[in-house]
Design a protein around this motif. Structure first.
Motif, PDB file in Angstrom:
ATOM      1  N   PHE A  36      -3.611   8.844  -4.197  1.00  0.00           N
ATOM      2  CA  PHE A  36      -3.711  10.062  -4.840  1.00  0.00           C
ATOM      3  C   PHE A  36      -2.855  11.043  -4.143  1.00  0.00           C
ATOM      4  O   PHE A  36      -2.492  11.779  -4.784  1.00  0.00           O
ATOM      5  CB  PHE A  36      -5.106  10.496  -5.332  1.00  0.00           C
ATOM      6  CG  PHE A  36      -4.876  11.680  -6.279  1.00  0.00           C
ATOM      7  CD1 PHE A  36      -4.514  11.585  -7.351  1.00  0.00           C
ATOM      8  CD2 PHE A  36      -5.644  13.133  -5.770  1.00  0.00           C
ATOM      9  CE1 PHE A  36      -4.674  12.700  -8.479  1.00  0.00           C
ATOM     10  CE2 PHE A  36      -5.532  14.087  -6.777  1.00  0.00           C
ATOM     11  CZ  PHE A  36      -5.230  13.855  -7.862  1.00  0.00           C
ATOM     12  N   ALA A  37      -3.020  10.995  -2.742  1.00  0.00           N
ATOM     13  CA  ALA A  37      -1.974  12.060  -2.188  1.00  0.00           C
ATOM     14  C   ALA A  37      -0.908  11.956  -2.651  1.00  0.00           C
ATOM     15  O   ALA A  37       0.195  12.933  -2.677  1.00  0.00           O
ATOM     16  CB  ALA A  37      -2.231  11.761  -0.796  1.00  0.00           C
ATOM     17  N   GLU A  38       0.024  10.717  -2.850  1.00  0.00           N
ATOM     18  CA  GLU A  38       1.328  10.520  -3.167  1.00  0.00           C
ATOM     19  C   GLU A  38       1.367  11.070  -4.746  1.00  0.00           C
ATOM     20  O   GLU A  38       2.383  11.908  -4.836  1.00  0.00           O
ATOM     21  CB  GLU A  38       1.615   9.112  -3.025  1.00  0.00           C
ATOM     22  CG  GLU A  38       1.472   8.531  -1.718  1.00  0.00           C
ATOM     23  CD  GLU A  38       2.660   8.746  -0.891  1.00  0.00           C
ATOM     24  OE1 GLU A  38       3.513   9.179  -1.456  1.00  0.00           O
ATOM     25  OE2 GLU A  38       2.623   8.796   0.330  1.00  0.00           O
ATOM     26  N   LYS A  60      -0.322  13.376  -6.345  1.00  0.00           N
ATOM     27  CA  LYS A  60      -0.635  14.690  -6.601  1.00  0.00           C
ATOM     28  C   LYS A  60       0.650  15.536  -5.869  1.00  0.00           C
ATOM     29  O   LYS A  60       1.100  16.470  -6.637  1.00  0.00           O
ATOM     30  CB  LYS A  60      -1.870  15.183  -5.602  1.00  0.00           C
ATOM     31  CG  LYS A  60      -2.134  16.768  -5.860  1.00  0.00           C
ATOM     32  CD  LYS A  60      -3.436  16.978  -4.894  1.00  0.00           C
ATOM     33  CE  LYS A  60      -3.797  18.470  -4.882  1.00  0.00           C
ATOM     34  NZ  LYS A  60      -5.097  18.694  -4.313  1.00  0.00           N
ATOM     35  N   GLU A  74      -7.497   9.149  -8.664  1.00  0.00           N
ATOM     36  CA  GLU A  74      -8.263  10.023  -7.870  1.00  0.00           C
ATOM     37  C   GLU A  74      -9.295   9.461  -6.888  1.00  0.00           C
ATOM     38  O   GLU A  74      -9.529  10.114  -5.958  1.00  0.00           O
ATOM     39  CB  GLU A  74      -8.674  11.181  -8.600  1.00  0.00           C
ATOM     40  CG  GLU A  74      -7.645  12.020  -9.751  1.00  0.00           C
ATOM     41  CD  GLU A  74      -7.074  11.131 -10.577  1.00  0.00           C
ATOM     42  OE1 GLU A  74      -6.213  12.066 -11.197  1.00  0.00           O
ATOM     43  OE2 GLU A  74      -7.455   9.984 -10.972  1.00  0.00           O
ATOM     44  N   GLY A  75      -9.742   8.296  -7.163  1.00  0.00           N
ATOM     45  CA  GLY A  75     -10.805   7.704  -6.275  1.00  0.00           C
ATOM     46  C   GLY A  75     -10.097   6.949  -4.762  1.00  0.00           C
ATOM     47  O   GLY A  75     -11.175   6.630  -4.018  1.00  0.00           O
ATOM     48  N   LYS A  76      -8.874   6.658  -5.006  1.00  0.00           N
ATOM     49  CA  LYS A  76      -8.351   6.104  -3.649  1.00  0.00           C
ATOM     50  C   LYS A  76      -7.420   7.222  -3.074  1.00  0.00           C
ATOM     51  O   LYS A  76      -6.347   7.757  -3.608  1.00  0.00           O
ATOM     52  CB  LYS A  76      -7.362   5.000  -4.186  1.00  0.00           C
ATOM     53  CG  LYS A  76      -6.738   4.173  -3.212  1.00  0.00           C
ATOM     54  CD  LYS A  76      -6.099   3.164  -3.871  1.00  0.00           C
ATOM     55  CE  LYS A  76      -5.742   1.864  -2.664  1.00  0.00           C
ATOM     56  NZ  LYS A  76      -4.795   2.313  -1.701  1.00  0.00           N
ATOM     57  N   ALA A  77      -8.067   7.707  -1.999  1.00  0.00           N
ATOM     58  CA  ALA A  77      -7.556   8.878  -1.350  1.00  0.00           C
ATOM     59  C   ALA A  77      -5.903   8.826  -0.854  1.00  0.00           C
ATOM     60  O   ALA A  77      -4.884   9.693  -1.366  1.00  0.00           O
ATOM     61  CB  ALA A  77      -8.294   9.366  -0.156  1.00  0.00           C
ATOM     62  N   ASP A  78      -5.438   7.800  -0.596  1.00  0.00           N
ATOM     63  CA  ASP A  78      -4.283   7.661   0.071  1.00  0.00           C
ATOM     64  C   ASP A  78      -2.991   7.510  -1.131  1.00  0.00           C
ATOM     65  O   ASP A  78      -1.918   8.180  -1.099  1.00  0.00           O
ATOM     66  CB  ASP A  78      -3.837   6.497   1.236  1.00  0.00           C
ATOM     67  CG  ASP A  78      -4.512   4.967   0.495  1.00  0.00           C
ATOM     68  OD1 ASP A  78      -5.018   5.177  -0.541  1.00  0.00           O
ATOM     69  OD2 ASP A  78      -4.217   4.050   1.117  1.00  0.00           O
ATOM     70  N   GLN A  87       0.928  -1.173  -0.203  1.00  0.00           N
ATOM     71  CA  GLN A  87      -0.051  -0.007  -0.121  1.00  0.00           C
ATOM     72  C   GLN A  87       0.887   1.295   0.066  1.00  0.00           C
ATOM     73  O   GLN A  87       1.939   1.250   0.338  1.00  0.00           O
ATOM     74  CB  GLN A  87      -1.000   0.104   1.209  1.00  0.00           C
ATOM     75  CG  GLN A  87      -1.836  -1.138   1.189  1.00  0.00           C
ATOM     76  CD  GLN A  87      -2.845  -1.011  -0.168  1.00  0.00           C
ATOM     77  OE1 GLN A  87      -3.279  -0.058  -0.595  1.00  0.00           O
ATOM     78  NE2 GLN A  87      -3.087  -2.265  -0.631  1.00  0.00           N
ATOM     79  N   PRO A 117     -10.411   1.902  -5.874  1.00  0.00           N
ATOM     80  CA  PRO A 117     -10.918   3.235  -5.269  1.00  0.00           C
ATOM     81  C   PRO A 117     -11.625   2.959  -4.100  1.00  0.00           C
ATOM     82  O   PRO A 117     -12.197   1.940  -3.797  1.00  0.00           O
ATOM     83  CB  PRO A 117     -11.664   3.590  -6.530  1.00  0.00           C
ATOM     84  CG  PRO A 117     -11.239   3.077  -7.466  1.00  0.00           C
ATOM     85  CD  PRO A 117     -10.743   1.570  -6.958  1.00  0.00           C
ATOM     86  N   ASP A 118     -11.808   4.110  -3.088  1.00  0.00           N
ATOM     87  CA  ASP A 118     -12.375   4.158  -1.942  1.00  0.00           C
ATOM     88  C   ASP A 118     -13.811   3.864  -1.962  1.00  0.00           C
ATOM     89  O   ASP A 118     -14.545   4.318  -2.859  1.00  0.00           O
ATOM     90  CB  ASP A 118     -12.336   5.234  -1.162  1.00  0.00           C
ATOM     91  CG  ASP A 118     -10.676   5.703  -0.755  1.00  0.00           C
ATOM     92  OD1 ASP A 118     -10.052   4.815  -0.821  1.00  0.00           O
ATOM     93  OD2 ASP A 118     -10.257   6.944  -0.669  1.00  0.00           O
TER      94      ASP A 118
END
Length: 402
Positions: free
Chosen positions: A394-396, A398, A388-392, A361, A367-368
């Motif tokens: 996509f944070a990496e 972005k 973009e639907g998987k927050a953890d 992970q 996706p969430d």
């Protein structure tokens, strides 16, 4: 008086790639399979930045390579990124000039590369290729699975995709009860097929592990086993004879992935389903497996992973080869547990996809909000691959592109 200007006589500047950004990230874990441990494992995270603006921001495609191979930063920075950035924009776009052409981009990356030698460069190219397809689908404002179904499939993506839970690694201090607890957690989350490692212990110990898991399964649930290429022919056959009594979903990668004779000889003595292919990194190697590996298109499964094998552009060639040899795409269940293969499975009608519910992970998973139901998942309608639907995750991503 201002002269009339015919705008149609002026060339329209095509969209272009602004930059390709790579970052090598750790996905280390104390687990091991029969061949390697993952204590120093890395991957490459890539962003392909375009000059297409949506909602005031440039469209960015993202990609990464699957677990089991290391990050490819040096190859990306020294060979493949410079080639793409040096290319004229019109040489990398489709006929409209408004979107990237993944096939032209692939050809550009492979300029001045000799045939053969598919080890590490195939991973670097496959990682960039994933990001390119993500960008292409975002620019088209479509989920990748829908775009693929329209371009290369039957026009309609599968609404649900089969997934199985991969795990069962050897872990310090993890005994039989730990293995059973892990497998039960996957079943509780809706998976109907679970997979565990073999070959990292004695045959007797592995048999005890297999039998313990089989006893806990309910009707409709199955177990697959994976040797990660560890065995020589004699050991592969011995394991096969010992496991012939078990109703296994498949017996995976018994020997070295390029030892096609071993695979063919094993198929003569083991009649159950077998799976292999995750460590074959080109259409040509996949074709040699089909020609010489004794694989049965009615029984066996193929695990080619686009992120490790030059990307989807090459995977499309592999699917064409398989069709010519009488194989259905439903016999393909890619390795890697990533959303790219999930999109390909839905769009091109593959048989399913691997999943790592708790490992590697934030790069694996869905996706969430996506849940496994009776071994299947439904893909949300998110543009691109859906990162973009998987927050953890996509944070990496972005943070990389910004």
């Amino acid at each position: 008086m201002m002269a009339h200007v015919n705008l149609l006589t002026y060339p329209i500047c095509p969209m272009k790639i602004i930059d390709i950004i790579e970052s090598t990230r750790p996905i280390k874990s104390d687990i091991r399979n029969a061949y390697i441990d993952f204590s120093k494992m890395t991957l490459s995270l890539v962003a392909v930045v375009t000059d297409v603006i949506r909602d005031g921001k440039p469209v960015v495609g993202y990609g990464f390579n699957s677990n089991g191979r290391y990050g490819q930063g040096q190859l990306i920075r020294e060979r493949f990124r410079p080639r793409l950035l040096a290319a004229t924009p019109d040489s990398l776009v489709d006929a409209s000039g408004e979107n990237l052409d993944p096939h032209k981009i692939w050809d550009c990356m492979m300029t001045n590369e000799k045939p053969g030698g598919h080890g590490e460069r195939s991973v670097a190219v496959g990682t960039i290729d994933m990001a390119v397809w993500d960008a292409v689908a975002k620019i088209a404002d479509q989920p990748l699975h829908d775009l693929l179904a329209c371009r290369y499939g039957n026009g309609v993506a599968n609404p649900k995709v089969f997934v199985y839970a991969a795990g069962g690694y050897y872990h310090p201090g993890k005994g039989l009860q730990g293995l059973l607890g892990e497998m039960q957690s996957y079943l509780d989350r809706g998976y109907s097929v679970v997979k565990m490692k073999i070959g990292g212990a004695s045959l007797a110990e592995d048999q005890a592990r297999i039998e313990a898991v089989l006893k806990m399964l309910k009707p409709g649930q199955q177990l697959a086993v994976d040797a990660n290429g560890r065995f020589d022919l004699a050991t592969a056959v011995a394991y096969g004879k010992a496991m012939a009594q078990y109703p296994l979903f498949w017996y995976e990668e018994a020997g070295d992935p390029l030892d096609y004779e071993l695979q063919a000889r094993l198929s003569e003595s083991y009649s159950g389903p077998m799976a292999t292919g995750e460590n074959l990194f080109s259409m040509q190697d996949a074709r040699n497996l089909i020609r010489y590996g004794g694989m049965n298109p009615e029984r066996d499964y193929l695990q080619f992973d686009c992120a490790l094998s030059y990307g989807l552009v090459e995977y499309l060639r592999t699917l064409e080869m398989l069709k010519a040899h009488g194989w259905s795409p439903t016999r393909c269940v890619p390795h890697g547990g990533h959303q790219m293969s999930l999109a390909i499975a839905a769009g091109l009608g593959l048989g399913g996809n691997e999943s790592y519910p708790d490992l590697f992970q934030p790069y694996g998973g869905f996706p969430d909000g996506v849940r496994v139901e009776n071994g299947y998942v439904s893909l949300p309608s998110l543009p691109g691959i859906g990162f973009e639907g998987k927050a953890d995750l996509f944070a990496e991503m972005k943070a990389l592109s910004e």
